[in-house]
Design an enzyme around this catalytic site. Structure first.
Site, PDB file in Angstrom:
ATOM      1  N   HIS A 699      -3.860  -2.697  -2.636  1.00 22.28           N
ATOM      2  CA  HIS A 699      -5.052  -2.328  -1.893  1.00 22.28           C
ATOM      3  C   HIS A 699      -5.025  -2.923  -0.472  1.00 22.28           C
ATOM      4  O   HIS A 699      -4.839  -2.215   0.504  1.00 22.28           O
ATOM      5  CB  HIS A 699      -6.293  -2.780  -2.669  1.00 22.28           C
ATOM      6  CG  HIS A 699      -7.579  -2.345  -2.036  1.00 22.28           C
ATOM      7  ND1 HIS A 699      -8.770  -2.971  -2.280  1.00 22.28           N
ATOM      8  CD2 HIS A 699      -7.860  -1.357  -1.151  1.00 22.28           C
ATOM      9  CE1 HIS A 699      -9.728  -2.373  -1.589  1.00 22.28           C
ATOM     10  NE2 HIS A 699      -9.191  -1.395  -0.898  1.00 22.28           N
ATOM     11  N   HIS A 704      -5.287  -1.303   3.904  1.00 24.19           N
ATOM     12  CA  HIS A 704      -6.126  -1.872   4.971  1.00 24.19           C
ATOM     13  C   HIS A 704      -5.285  -2.579   6.032  1.00 24.19           C
ATOM     14  O   HIS A 704      -5.408  -2.322   7.223  1.00 24.19           O
ATOM     15  CB  HIS A 704      -7.098  -2.891   4.370  1.00 24.19           C
ATOM     16  CG  HIS A 704      -8.216  -2.278   3.597  1.00 24.19           C
ATOM     17  ND1 HIS A 704      -9.502  -2.175   4.074  1.00 24.19           N
ATOM     18  CD2 HIS A 704      -8.248  -1.743   2.348  1.00 24.19           C
ATOM     19  CE1 HIS A 704     -10.282  -1.600   3.177  1.00 24.19           C
ATOM     20  NE2 HIS A 704      -9.537  -1.326   2.109  1.00 24.19           N
ATOM     21  N   HIS A 889      -5.079   4.935  -0.447  1.00 21.04           N
ATOM     22  CA  HIS A 889      -6.243   4.039  -0.477  1.00 21.04           C
ATOM     23  C   HIS A 889      -7.271   4.484  -1.511  1.00 21.04           C
ATOM     24  O   HIS A 889      -7.812   3.656  -2.256  1.00 21.04           O
ATOM     25  CB  HIS A 889      -6.904   3.959   0.900  1.00 21.04           C
ATOM     26  CG  HIS A 889      -8.131   3.105   0.887  1.00 21.04           C
ATOM     27  ND1 HIS A 889      -9.394   3.633   0.858  1.00 21.04           N
ATOM     28  CD2 HIS A 889      -8.291   1.754   0.816  1.00 21.04           C
ATOM     29  CE1 HIS A 889     -10.278   2.650   0.806  1.00 21.04           C
ATOM     30  NE2 HIS A 889      -9.638   1.498   0.776  1.00 21.04           N
ATOM     31  N   ASN A 893      -8.782   2.304  -4.544  1.00 22.32           N
ATOM     32  CA  ASN A 893     -10.060   1.740  -4.108  1.00 22.32           C
ATOM     33  C   ASN A 893     -11.267   2.190  -4.929  1.00 22.32           C
ATOM     34  O   ASN A 893     -12.055   1.368  -5.392  1.00 22.32           O
ATOM     35  CB  ASN A 893     -10.313   2.086  -2.642  1.00 22.32           C
ATOM     36  CG  ASN A 893     -11.535   1.377  -2.087  1.00 22.32           C
ATOM     37  OD1 ASN A 893     -11.464   0.201  -1.751  1.00 22.32           O
ATOM     38  ND2 ASN A 893     -12.658   2.075  -2.027  1.00 22.32           N
ATOM     39  N   ILE A1039     -13.860   1.540   3.520  1.00 16.94           N
ATOM     40  CA  ILE A1039     -14.572   0.565   2.678  1.00 16.94           C
ATOM     41  C   ILE A1039     -13.553  -0.281   1.955  1.00 16.94           C
ATOM     42  O   ILE A1039     -12.428   0.182   1.733  1.00 16.94           O
ATOM     43  CB  ILE A1039     -15.507   1.266   1.661  1.00 16.94           C
ATOM     44  CG1 ILE A1039     -16.478   0.283   0.997  1.00 16.94           C
ATOM     45  CG2 ILE A1039     -14.696   2.014   0.620  1.00 16.94           C
ATOM     46  CD1 ILE A1039     -17.553  -0.248   1.888  1.00 16.94           C
TER      47      ILE A1039
END
Ligand SMILES: [Fe+2]
Length: 1039
Positions: A699, A704, A889, A893, A1039
């Site tokens: 993740h 990110h 993602h 996520n 997010i």
């Protein structure tokens, strides 16, 4: 001389093929801009008037000579987002109101697209104030400026704006209308904040929606293009202010706080701890460590990267911001000892759906009472999907296995390709590298699925190994107590050269383990010997002797007690009778299990979660932390005939240290009570490691963190009028902001990751280690990732050109459809702007962008970067970036709450060691008397569990203004018929993917996504409602 690029219907509708061709010349002449009216007719600016033209493609008209144009009355309309309520409560409001009354809120300055052909200098600009003209139905405020466009002005190329009031304004768009009939002549999408001139004196430039490669830039816009890029790069100095739009790099030097002894953390980024770069904030250095920045309650991100108002409201409401920032720290202090676990499973259940919690606080009286009531009100969680559908699923091996393919972290499982399993770490430090998961153990576990008869039907690979430590009893007997030499004899019935060679190699009279294979065994491709190999040689089949692999001096010293002999044969006849194969040791027949039939390997049926070599180096340090533990681990799975996985074994290893020797143990699914509980506890250990790897690697690191340098480089090196900037822009939305928030309270020293996950304060170092050891850009593409893990192989006859090793692999099956759709859209887009290779080669902005990503944003990674020379190279790079931001993602996520919201299904931490690891009598008795209590003690504490649940709930949430992949066309794409059509095809494919996923989730044959109590795999279903839905693929990591 360059000619105008021309298009034909063939190129327009030739999807999946390049638009244009390599010989298509490209125009440097600005073409008329096409615009879209509300009534679906487009208008184009020409010499004398505004004409409506058919929406059907017409040949590109030639530009009307400027001198033939006549002056034209037009009105510029600026749409600005209505200011929030709070921005009206300020001392400067009266001044701003007066400015507005006098119609001087916005100063606009229009630039011609072309330089004056006679003087070669900029044409005179058109300047004027825009007056407030009311609000639209969405409460956006409109400002207007009417002016006459002189005939010699030519096309408008850009507008520069000055915000004359004291508050920032969010510009949505600027349109130029024909004053006579209201037709739209020009559209500039802005979607950007413009600061007050009192805050930022620099004027802000917006370009038209037409995209230009650098060399295509109209002459009048070249300088503006360069100036705008310089403005966003900044000068690398000073502390950034939240109002700025400067993109720059820095290392991760602000997750710790060197000025506080408990929160000192190493800087991530650089030789010692390689890591991607993050956005530079320029905050002051800390007092005790000048390489670190001081921490702040808010981290700078460029203004346009900050959350929208809607997103911000949703985020903070959803996060129950007060829970994280106010209530939980209070509870952390108040709850008994802060590390109290759950007393029983009933207490866990009461966390959900308004039931009373079992929290107990230290404070008496009214404060204690209020705290409990507050906790009861706030700490209520929805029942996560995984237990809503099947309350007992978390307890089962089936779900444990299924989630490696269709759960929260579907990108760690790998095919087992090498046997025996063996650590690559230094045995001097980490102890014996041999795994205790042996062939015998595997064959016992897969008994009934694979037989020796099956082996011999297609024995393309046979290996034999012998190992000290009791794994192979018969062979081990031969080397125990002796000097440890082990040899394998191979003999052809009709030939003896091999034996002679080996005999010669075994000179020294060591004990022998002998395998005799009778019959026509064909050519032996290799005999690998490791162990005490002083005199061991191999006959490679050709008669010549070679010193066996691993028989260097080092091997002799290290492997005296752990011998291994591997025997490969690539070409045994399929119909060889079993009785012709005999295994002998010291003249005694061996059990057949000593010859491990690796048919399971050859048939690609063994899979593994391998956290052994990654985690072992951290085990001793992490075990010194309070309230956590760690092992190196291997979890082996077998692919059943139904296409589902069955766990075979878990091996947990503790390296030598603190005066203790290496400890390792293999756990297996068991039918006796003690073994069964140990198996459950071992699963909890692995799940905690899985949770950490998922959060820190799959993740955070892979999406990110890796994405932030791409975003920074995109803004610094590609002009906002560059087509690739416009392609990538939707995939950058809000990522820098959520990453900045993560540095504040998730990945920081003492943050939620450190306090609630097994690696504790070493969490981010572990993430850095994975970046160094495993991360490569070229393996972030889904197909490359699958191939690298052995989960697929290239096959032109299969869908997506890939044959999946496990056919029912939901993440891969759905992901590849999405990957292909992205790839085809990117192909259409790129080939439109770069119809030939030379255009890629000559695009200086593009090369600066790619170079900066590789050498600055990811400067610690020297390998794994594709070259960028051709349109195909660019397509691969862009598809990978977009896949990471969207599909990858989303897959890791938005299922976080569904799968991990009920923490026994995915505990984030294992707080206790296994009860059979060097247990005291008391510990062992405690385990025997209360095994589920042992599990509860191992699970996260109350505060850890609730903190993580709250965070996962936040991270799984879709904001109401989420932008999903393929859903909305960007204005600049819409104005280009080719791009618009390509996007519509992309959109259709994305919609189809949603339907396909629905169908698959109802397919009874797909056991990994359909079945009693099974959560359907919807994580790559593109669209979603707002909220926690367990589906939806947004364009970006928001997010
Ligand atoms: Fe995320």
């Amino acid at each position: 001389m360059l000619k105008t690029r021309s298009f034909s219907p063939e190129t327009l509708f030739s999807w999946h093929k390049p638009f244009g061709n390599d010989t298509t010349p490209v125009s440097v002449t600005p073409k008329p801009v096409f615009h879209r009216k509300k009534n679906n007719f487009r208008v184009r600016r020409n010499a004398r008037n505004i004409k409506a033209i058919s929406p059907i493609l017409t040949p590109t008209p030639t530009t009307t000579p400027v001198e033939t144009r006549t002056p034209q009355k037009v009105t510029a309309v600026v749409t600005v987002q209505k200011p929030g309520f709070l921005t009206n409560i300020r001392w400067s409001k009266v001044q701003d109101d007066l400015t507005e009354v006098f119609g001087r809120t916005l100063l606009l300055e229009f630039f011609s697209a072309e330089l004056d052909p006679e003087t070669g200098s900029e044409k005179e600009t058109i300047k004027g104030y825009a007056r407030r003209a009311g609000q639209d139905e969405d409460d956006n405020v409109k400002y207007e400026f009417a002016f006459v466009l002189p005939s010699e002005f030519g096309d408008i190329g850009a507008v520069r704006v000055v915000n004359e009031i004291h508050i920032e304004m969010y510009f949505k768009n600027i349109k130029v209308l024909d004053s006579s009939n209201g037709d739209v002549c020009l559209n500039m999408s802005c979607n950007s904040w413009v600061q007050s001139k009192f805050v930022s004196p620099e004027k802000r430039t917006f370009f038209t929606n037409k995209s230009y490669l650098p060399f295509e830039t109209p002459s009048g816009l070249n300088k503006l293009r360069q100036d705008d890029l310089k403005a966003v790069r900044g000068n690398g100095e000073g502390e950034r202010k939240s109002s700025e739009r400067i993109y720059d790099y820095d290392v991760y030097n602000d997750i710790g706080d060197p000025d506080s002894p408990d929160t000192v953390r190493p800087v991530l980024g650089g030789n010692e701890h390689p890591y991607p770069r993050r956005c530079r904030t320029g905050r002051p250095k800390s007092t005790n460590d000048l390489s670190s920045e001081t921490r702040s309650s808010s981290n700078y991100v460029p203004r346009d990267e900050a959350f929208s108002a809607v997103k911000q409201r949703t985020f903070y409401r959803k996060t129950a911001y007060s829970v994280l920032q106010v209530l939980l720290p209070i509870l952390l202090r108040e709850i008994r000892n802060g590390d109290v676990g759950f007393p029983n499973f009933t207490a866990i259940d009461t966390l959900y759906e308004q039931e009373d919690t079992e929290f107990t606080v230290q404070s008496n009286g009214i404060i204690g009472y209020l705290l409990i009531q507050l906790a009861k009100i706030i700490l209520r969680f929805d029942i996560p999907e995984v237990v809503k559908r099947d309350y007992f699923s978390w307890f089962t091996d089936e779900e444990f296995s299924r989630e490696t393919l269709a759960g929260l972290n579907p990108c760690s499982l790998q095919l087992v390709t090498d046997w025996p399993l063996r650590s690559k770490l230094d045995p001097e430090i980490y102890g014996s590298p041999e795994s205790l998961i042996t062939k015998k153990l595997v064959e016992q576990e897969i008994g009934g699925f694979m037989t020796l008869e099956e082996v011999m039907q297609n024995p393309s690979c046979i290996r034999s190994s012998q190992q000290g430590g009791g794994a192979e009893e018969e062979v081990t007997a031969g080397i125990r107590g002796g000097v440890g030499a082990a040899t394998m004899m191979w003999q052809r019935r009709l030939g003896g050269g091999g034996r002679g060679g080996l005999d010669q190699g075994c000179d020294g009279g060591k004990r022998e383990a002998t395998v005799v294979v009778e019959g026509r065994v064909g050519e032996i491709r290799g005999l690998v010997v490791s162990g005490e190999a002083d005199g061991l040689y191999m006959d490679g089949g050709g008669g010549g002797l070679q010193k066996a692999e691993g028989c260097d001096d080092e091997g002799v010293r290290q492997l005296g007690r752990n011998c291994r002999v591997e025997f490969y044969n690539q070409s045994l006849p399929r119909n060889m009778p079993q009785d012709l194969i005999r295994y002998f040791h010291h003249g005694h027949r061996l059990k057949r299990s000593n010859i491990l039939n690796m048919q399971a390997l050859e048939k690609k049926k063994l899979f593994m979660l391998d956290y052994n070599d990654l985690l072992l180096p951290y085990v001793n340090e992490i075990r010194e932390l309070e309230g956590t533990t760690l092992y190196g681990s291997r979890t082996l799975f077998f692919l059943t005939e139904k296409g589902t996985l069955r766990p075979l074994a878990i091996e947990l290893t503790r390296p030598p240290g603190n005066g203790k020797p290496q400890w390792k143990h293999v756990y297996r699914p068991c039918t006796d009570a003690t073994g069964s509980w140990l198996w459950k506890l071992a699963k909890a250990q692995v799940l905690a490691q899985e949770s950490g790897y998922h959060q820190l690697v799959s993740h955070w690191l892979r999406t990110h963190c890796a994405m932030e340098p791409y975003i920074i480089a995109t803004n610094r090196q590609l002009s906002t009028m560059h087509p690739i900037y416009r392609l990538l822009h939707p995939h950058c939305r809000f990522t820098m902001e959520i990453n900045a928030l993560a540095r504040q309270s998730l990945i920081n020293a003492g943050g939620i990751i450190e306090s609630s996950f097994s690696p504790g304060k070493y969490s981010m170092q572990l993430s850095s280690a994975v970046y160094e050891l495993q991360w490569r850009f070229d393996q972030q593409a889904l197909p490359a990732d699958l191939i690298a893990r052995g989960m697929a192989q290239e096959d032109p006859t299969s869908p997506h050109n890939l044959k999946l090793t496990i056919e029912d692999y939901p993440f891969a099956n759905d992901g590849l459809i999405l990957w292909d759709a992205i790839n085809e859209w990117v192909t259409d887009y790129v080939k439109h702007y770069y119809p030939n290779e030379s255009l890629v080669k000559s695009d200086q902005e593009l090369h600066a962008w790619w170079k900066e990503i590789r050498t600055v944003g990811h400067e610690d990674k020297k390998e794994g970067w594709p070259t960028l020379k051709t349109p195909e190279d660019l397509i691969g790079i862009l598809t990978t970036i977009i896949w990471v931001a969207s599909g990858h993602h989303s897959a890791v996520n938005f299922g976080q709450y569904a799968y991990a919201g009920y923490f026994p299904n995915r505990p984030t931490i294992a707080r206790n060691k296994m009860p059979n690891e060097d247990p005291s009598d008391e510990e062992w008795t405690s385990f025997l008397e209360n095994p589920d209590g042992e599990l509860l003690k191992c699970y996260p504490s109350q505060i850890q569990a609730t903190q993580v649940m709250a965070v996962l709930d936040i991270l799984s949430n879709h904001s109401p203004d989420e932008e999903y992949i393929g859903a909305n066309i960007s204005p600049s794409w819409e104005e280009n018929l080719y791009i618009k059509s390509a996007f519509e095809v992309f959109k259709a494919k994305i919609e189809l993917l949603g339907n396909t996923i629905d169908e698959r989730n109802e397919d009874n044959s797909l056991k990994n996504r359909f079945g009693a109590g099974v959560v359907p795999y919807e994580l790559l279903k593109p669209m979603s409602e707002k909220g926690v839905t367990g589906m939806g693929v947004p364009n970006s990591i928001s997010i």
